[in-house]
Enzyme design. Structure first.
Site, PDB file in Angstrom:
ATOM      1  N   CYS A 117       0.823  -1.212   0.000  1.00  0.00           N
ATOM      2  CA  CYS A 117       0.000   0.000   0.000  1.00  0.00           C
ATOM      3  C   CYS A 117       0.856   1.261   0.000  1.00  0.00           C
ATOM      4  O   CYS A 117       0.504   2.260  -0.637  1.00  0.00           O
ATOM      5  CB  CYS A 117      -0.937   0.009   1.203  1.00  0.00           C
ATOM      6  SG  CYS A 117      -0.133  -0.204   2.810  1.00  0.00           S
ATOM      7  N   HIS A 224      -2.222   1.116   7.209  1.00  0.00           N
ATOM      8  CA  HIS A 224      -2.486   1.259   5.776  1.00  0.00           C
ATOM      9  C   HIS A 224      -2.061   2.652   5.309  1.00  0.00           C
ATOM     10  O   HIS A 224      -2.015   3.595   6.108  1.00  0.00           O
ATOM     11  CB  HIS A 224      -3.981   1.052   5.499  1.00  0.00           C
ATOM     12  CG  HIS A 224      -4.310   0.900   4.050  1.00  0.00           C
ATOM     13  ND1 HIS A 224      -3.737  -0.056   3.243  1.00  0.00           N
ATOM     14  CD2 HIS A 224      -5.167   1.587   3.244  1.00  0.00           C
ATOM     15  CE1 HIS A 224      -4.226   0.052   2.020  1.00  0.00           C
ATOM     16  NE2 HIS A 224      -5.084   1.042   1.993  1.00  0.00           N
ATOM     17  N   ASP A 242      -8.476   4.463  -1.701  1.00  0.00           N
ATOM     18  CA  ASP A 242      -7.865   3.241  -1.166  1.00  0.00           C
ATOM     19  C   ASP A 242      -7.156   2.462  -2.264  1.00  0.00           C
ATOM     20  O   ASP A 242      -7.769   2.086  -3.272  1.00  0.00           O
ATOM     21  CB  ASP A 242      -8.942   2.365  -0.509  1.00  0.00           C
ATOM     22  CG  ASP A 242      -8.361   1.385   0.486  1.00  0.00           C
ATOM     23  OD1 ASP A 242      -7.313   0.781   0.179  1.00  0.00           O
ATOM     24  OD2 ASP A 242      -8.930   1.248   1.580  1.00  0.00           O
TER      25      ASP A 242
END
Length: 510
Positions: A117, A224, A242
Site C-alpha cells: 500500500c 495502511h 484506497d
C-alpha cells in the site's frame, strides 16, 4: 436461427449417444481404478469424472471457501460511487476542493501485493506529479508502476513483501523521489491537519498520503497508506483513495475520525502514524540515495590518516557503513552519532572536530551535495557559465579560514597538500562543515564554538559561498527534522537552527 438450433440439438444428441454407448466401458475403467486406491470415490462420481475427461473438462473448480471478494464497507464510511458519494463529490468540486482528484485517479494504482500500500500510494502521487523516474519500467517506457523495484531505496523487496512499510520507511522512500514534509500525529493538532487537507485538496501540485489504522475506521486489518483525493467542506468529509481496491473501494470518511485513525501506536515502531505532503520542484530535484555508488578508494595519504583516526575510535564511534546508507541512517549521524562522539572524544582542536564530523558522515553524501551544486549552476546557464560558477565557488572557498583546517584534517602529508592546488574534496567538505547544524557543536569548549561561529558569519563568505552554504544548511535541516530529532544538545539549539520543538517529541531510542 432455425439452422443454429437444429445444429445445437444434433450436437447434444450426439454427446448423449456417445455417453450411452461408452457408459459400460467407463464403468469398467472406474472399477479398475477403484481397486488400486485406498479410499475410492463413489460409482456416480467416477462416472461423472470419466465423462468430464471424455469431454475435455478435466480442471476442477478452485476452492473459494477461504477466499474473499472485497469487504463490506462499514456504515460510518460512504462509498464514493454511491449516489450520496457522487453528490458529495459534486459539492467538493463546486467548492474547489477536488483539484488533485483528477491527476490522482488518472494514475490510480492498485497495489500489486497485500503489503504494497505504501509504494503504490507513492507511485500514484509521483505519476500525478509527472516525475520522470529516470529508470525503465517496461519496453522503452519510464514509469512508476507501484512495484517496489522502481522505488527501492530504504528496504529490501523481500522485507517489503513480508512486513510492509513503516511510517519512517515511507518518509525515507519518498525523499528519494520527491520533496516530502512529514507530519506525525503526535506533533500536530486537529486544526493543523484540517488546514493541510483544505490546502492540499485545493491544488494539484502537491498531494497528501495518510498513514492510518484501519481499525479506527471499523475496517479489517490495521496499518495502511492511501492518498487523499478530495474534501467536502459542508459535512467535513475526506475522500480516501484506497489502493487496496480488491478489499475496499474509495470512500468518504469524517475528517475527525480520519485524524483519530493516525493516533494508535504502530506495534512495529512503538510510535503513532501520521501523513505526508508530497511535491516536486523540477528546478531543485530531490537527492536520491537509491542511486548512490560506493565511494572510490581513497588516496594512500588519506588511508593513513583514516587508519590513524580509526585506532582512536571505540565501537561507539565507528563511521557509518556505506552499504547501510539511507536517509534515516544518515539523519542519525547528525542528531545522534556526531553529538555523542563530540561528547565522548572531547576534541580540543578544530582539526579534530572536522575529522570527527567527516568520518561520521558518509563520503557519498558530500559527493551528492557537490553534484547538487553542479546541477544548480547549470540551470538556465550555458555549460561555460556553469563551469565558471563552480570554478569561482571553489576558489572562493579556499579563502575561508576553515579551508586550511579541513585540508589538515583530510591529509597528513603537507607536501602533498602544497601540490594539490584547489582540492575539490576539501572545498566541499568545508562547505558542508559551514552549513551543518550548530547543534552538532554544543558540547565543544566555548572557544571552539566561538571560532566556528566566526567562520560561519556572512562577512567571512562571498555571495557564491553564502548561497551554497545556505542550500546545504536547508538540506541538512530538513533531513534532521524529517527523520530524527534526538541527540545531545538538540533541544537547546532547536530554535537557533530553525527546528520546531514540537518535532522533538517521541524520539526513537535506537
Amino acid at each position: 436461427m432455425l439452422r443454429y438450433c437444429v445444429s445445437a440439438c444434433n450436437r447434444r444428441n450426439a454427446l448423449q449417444r456417445i455417453y450411452q454407448y461408452q457408459r459400460p466401458l467407463l464403468l469398467s475403467a472406474s472399477r479398475l481404478s477403484t481397486s488400486r486406491l485406498y479410499s475410492a470415490p463413489s460409482s456416480a462420481e467416477n462416472e461423472i469424472a470419466a465423462f468430464q475427461d471424455l469431454l475435455g473438462v478435466t480442471n476442477p473448480a478452485p476452492d473459494l471457501t477461504k477466499t474473499f471478494y472485497q469487504r463490506q464497507l462499514p456504515s460510518n464510511l460512504i462509498r464514493f460511487s454511491s449516489a450520496q458519494g457522487k453528490a458529495m463529490f459534486r459539492t467538493a468540486m463546486e467548492k474547489g476542493h477536488a483539484e488533485g482528484f483528477f491527476p490522482l485517479t488518472g494514475n490510480f494504482t492498485t497495489q500489486s501485493e497485500p503489503a504494497y500500500c505504501g509504494p503504490s500510494s507513492l507511485a500514484m502521487v509521483l505519476n500525478a506529479l509527472e516525475v520522470d523516474p529516470q529508470r525503465i519500467w517496461k519496453g522503452n517506457w519510464r514509469w512508476f508502476s507501484g512495484e517496489y523495484e522502481l522505488l527501492q531505496c530504504c528496504a529490501s523487496k523481500e522485507d517489503m513483501k513480508k512486513n510492509g512499510i513503516t511510517f519512517d520507511k515511507f518518509a525515507c522512500l519518498a525523499k528519494c523521489h520527491c520533496n516530502v514534509e512529514v507530519k506525525r500525529s503526535s506533533d500536530i493538532t486537529f486544526e493543523e491537519f484540517k488546514r493541510d487537507v483544505v490546502d492540499i485538496t485545493a491544488r494539484s501540485d502537491k498531494f497528501m498520503v495518510i498513514s492510518f489504522s484501519r481499525k479506527t475506521l471499523q475496517q479489517t486489518g490495521d496499518g495502511h497508506f492511501s492518498p487523499i483525493g478530495a474534501y467536502n467542506p459542508e459535512n467535513d468529509m475526506v475522500l480516501v483513495l484506497d489502493t487496496a481496491r480488491y478489499k475496499y473501494p474509495s470512500y468518504w470518511c469524517d475528517i475527525k475520525t480520519l485524524y483519530e485513525s493516525m493516533k494508535p501506536i504502530d506495534k512495529e515502531t512503538g510510535r503513532p502514524r501520521g501523513y505526508f505532503l508530497l511535491g516536486y520542484d523540477t528546478d531543485n530535484p530531490p537527492i536520491s540515495l537509491c542511486r548512490v555508488q560506493p565511494p572510490s578508494r581513497p588516496s594512500p595519504e588519506t588511508e593513513v590518516k583514516q587508519e590513524a583516526a580509526s585506532e582512536k575510535m571505540t565501537s561507539e564511534t565507528k563511521p557509518v557503513e556505506p552499504a547501510r546508507l539511507n536517509w534515516s541512517m544518515l539523519a542519525q549521524s547528525f542528531c545522534k552519532r556526531i553529538p555523542e562522539n563530540m561528547w565522548l572524544e572531547k576534541p580540543r582542536t578544530l582539526e579534530h572536530v572536522v575529522q570527527l564530523v567527516l568520518r561520521n558522515v558518509p563520503s557519498e553524501y558530500t559527493a551528492i551535495l557537490a553534484n547538487q551544486s553542479l546541477a544548480s549552476s547549470k540551470r538556465g546557464a550555458s555549460p561555460e557559465k556553469a563551469r565558471e560558477y563552480i570554478g569561482h565557488m571553489l576558489q572562493d572557498i579556499t579563502h575561508s579560514p576553515l579551508y586550511p583546517i579541513v585540508l589538515d584534517a583530510l591529509y597528513a602529508d603537507k607536501t602533498t597538500k602544497a601540490k594539490r592546488g584547489v582540492d575539490h574534496h576539501a572545498a566541499f567538505a568545508t562547505l558542508f562543515v559551514l552549513g551543518s547544524p550548530r547543534m552538532l557543536y554544543t558540547s565543544l569548549p566555548r572557544d571552539l564554538q566561538d571560532q566556528l561561529d566566526a567562520y560561519r558569519k556572512d562577512e567571512q563568505m562571498t555571495e557564491v559561498v553564502k548561497r551554497e552554504v545556505h542550500r546545504i544548511s536547508v538540506e541538512v535541516g530538513e533531513l534532521t527534522k524529517t527523520f530524527c530529532t534526538c541527540g545531545p544538545g538538540w533541544m537547546q539549539q532547536a530554535n537557533a537552527d530553525g527546528i520546531d520543538h514540537a518535532s522533538t517529541k517521541n524520539c526513537p531510542s535506537n
